[in-house]
Design a protein around this motif. Structure first.
Motif, short mmCIF file in Angstrom:
data_model
loop_
_atom_site.label_atom_id
_atom_site.label_comp_id
_atom_site.label_asym_id
_atom_site.label_seq_id
_atom_site.Cartn_x
_atom_site.Cartn_y
_atom_site.Cartn_z
N ALA A 152 0.85 -1.21 0.00
CA ALA A 152 0.00 0.00 0.00
C ALA A 152 0.88 1.25 0.00
N ALA A 153 2.05 1.17 0.63
CA ALA A 153 2.96 2.33 0.65
C ALA A 153 3.42 2.66 -0.78
N HIS A 154 3.71 1.62 -1.58
CA HIS A 154 4.06 1.86 -2.99
C HIS A 154 2.92 2.59 -3.71
N VAL A 155 1.68 2.14 -3.47
CA VAL A 155 0.53 2.76 -4.15
C VAL A 155 0.43 4.23 -3.76
N MET A 156 0.59 4.52 -2.47
CA MET A 156 0.50 5.92 -2.01
C MET A 156 1.58 6.77 -2.68
N GLU A 157 2.75 6.18 -2.85
CA GLU A 157 3.84 6.92 -3.48
C GLU A 157 3.46 7.35 -4.90
N TYR A 158 2.76 6.46 -5.62
CA TYR A 158 2.40 6.77 -7.00
C TYR A 158 1.13 7.62 -7.11
N LEU A 159 0.13 7.31 -6.29
CA LEU A 159 -1.22 7.81 -6.60
C LEU A 159 -1.86 8.66 -5.51
N ASN A 160 -1.11 8.99 -4.45
CA ASN A 160 -1.67 9.84 -3.39
C ASN A 160 -2.17 11.15 -4.01
N GLY A 161 -3.42 11.49 -3.71
CA GLY A 161 -4.00 12.73 -4.24
C GLY A 161 -4.73 12.54 -5.57
N LYS A 162 -4.58 11.34 -6.18
CA LYS A 162 -5.20 11.11 -7.50
C LYS A 162 -6.36 10.12 -7.46
N ILE A 163 -6.50 9.40 -6.33
CA ILE A 163 -7.55 8.38 -6.24
C ILE A 163 -8.26 8.54 -4.88
N ASP A 164 -9.41 7.85 -4.71
CA ASP A 164 -10.21 8.09 -3.51
C ASP A 164 -9.70 7.35 -2.28
N ILE A 165 -9.33 6.08 -2.47
CA ILE A 165 -9.05 5.26 -1.28
C ILE A 165 -8.05 4.15 -1.62
N VAL A 166 -7.23 3.77 -0.65
CA VAL A 166 -6.32 2.64 -0.79
C VAL A 166 -6.58 1.70 0.39
N ILE A 167 -6.88 0.44 0.10
CA ILE A 167 -7.02 -0.54 1.18
C ILE A 167 -5.67 -1.20 1.39
N ASP A 168 -5.14 -1.10 2.60
CA ASP A 168 -3.84 -1.69 2.92
C ASP A 168 -4.02 -3.14 3.35
N GLY A 169 -3.63 -4.06 2.49
CA GLY A 169 -3.74 -5.48 2.83
C GLY A 169 -2.38 -6.13 2.99
N GLY A 170 -1.36 -5.32 3.29
CA GLY A 170 -0.02 -5.88 3.47
C GLY A 170 0.66 -6.17 2.15
#
Ligand code: AMP
Ligand code: MG
Length: 335
Positions: A152-170
């Protein structure tokens, strides 16, 4: 837009499903890599995936379904081979390309008359799809062309501010994208190697996939089509006996990173060395590879030298991704 990062509680999964139903974007874990999901039947919502990722519109998406029973909601003229493969490998890292049903939007299929469908082997992903009550279109949740996210940290690095929600499943358990097989016409064709190997598919279908053309995703000239799986640093694969590869890499000058294995990491005298996993267990390398590339990018090195892992069937799939991230820049020692 504020991007929420949430735990995979039942409540948060329902919220993410509501976001998808309303046309928004939710990133979620699968066993392969994190996906960036939207309502697969809503063309406008699917369009937002392309915008958030900067993905070329002619690169089609995979529809994620909750079970093989839903296959006929997306595809028509489904051959028996598809049912057999679904029984053998779903939920799991196998995507099937089939003739599409009319109501699947062209934004999903890039205008093709076929659609790619997968039932992912991750409980959070399956709960999300069930709660959304529709197929979820989801490519990997990275900026187009970059290394796919396995946390999920990788996803936040790429898409923070561009999408609504990220579910962190490890961390993802498989770590490389699904195997893709085309069952839409004639003989099955392997379009992309992955965790499910050609040999496993051949075993189930009782055919030899070698008789079918294996479509090469390799562009005619480097950089001609899309870049893929690329960190910011330049990746160079060094293919040779582990000792020779290490000697070659040790002789290089400059500030570089090294992707090694647990068995070989001690051979390196210089560079920032990341252990991608054990050579005796290619599952570990698949799981650790993308995180290793991303971790080395964080150190700011200009080059990443990477050992080769061609020795097993899964190793071939791993090298398919690595060759692309290296732009086919491979040093073959002793060849
Ligand atoms: P990604 O989700 O980023 O791994 O990308 C999905 C990949 O699936 C695309 O790049 C295509 O190679 C493949 N794909 C999706 N739909 C189709 C289709 N209808 N026919 C052939 N390949 C497809
Ligand atoms: Mg991708």
């Amino acid at each position: 837009m504020k991007t929420e990062l949430v735990t995979p509680s039942a409540e948060n999964i329902s919220r993410a499903a509501e976001i998808i139903k309303r046309g928004g974007l939710a990133a979620f874990p699968t066993e392969t890599v994190y996906g960036l999901g939207a309502d697969g039947l809503n063309s406008e919502a699917v369009g937002r995936i392309f915008t958030a990722k900067g993905r070329p519109a002619d690169n089609p998406l995979i529809l994620h379904i909750e079970s093989a029973d839903k296959l006929s909601d997306c595809a028509r003229d489904i051959p028996d081979a598809a049912h057999r493969l679904a029984r053998a490998f779903w939920p799991g890292p196998l995507t099937m390309v089939l003739k599409k049903r009319r109501h699947i939007p062209d934004t999903v299929t890039a205008g093709l008359d076929t659609v790619a469908v997968r039932c992912p082997g991750n409980a959070i992903a399956l709960s999300l799809i069930k709660a959304a009550e529709r197929p979820i279109a989801a490519p990997s949740a990275n900026t187009s062309g970059r290394v796919s996210p396995t946390s999920a940290a990788h996803v936040m690095e790429y898409l923070n501010g561009k999408i609504d929600i990220v579910i962190d499943g490890g961390d993802c358990t498989v770590g490389i994208e699904s195997t893709i097989i085309d069952l839409s016409e004639g003989l099955p064709r392997l379009l992309r190697p992955g965790y499910i190997t050609a040999g496993q598919i051949e075993g189930v279908l009782d055919i030899s996939l070698e008789t079918a053309a294996i479509a090469s995703e390799r562009p005619k000239a480097p950089g001609m089509k899309y870049t893929h799986y690329s960190p910011i640093a330049r990746v160079i694969i060094v293919d040779g006996e582990p000792g020779e590869a290490a000697a070659y890499i040790n002789s290089q000058a400059g500030d570089f990173g090294v992707i090694a294995s647990s068995e070989t990491k001690a051979l390196y005298k210089t560079g920032t060395v990341v252990d991608a996993g054990s050579r005796a267990n290619p599952d570990e390398i698949a799981r650790g590879l993308y995180a290793a590339l991303i971790r080395l990018d964080h150190t700011g090195v200009s080059h990443i030298y990477c050992e080769a892992f061609y020795d097993t069937e899964l190793g071939i799939s791993i090298m398919n991704r690595l060759e692309k991230s290296a732009g086919y820049n491979i040093i073959r020692l002793n060849k």
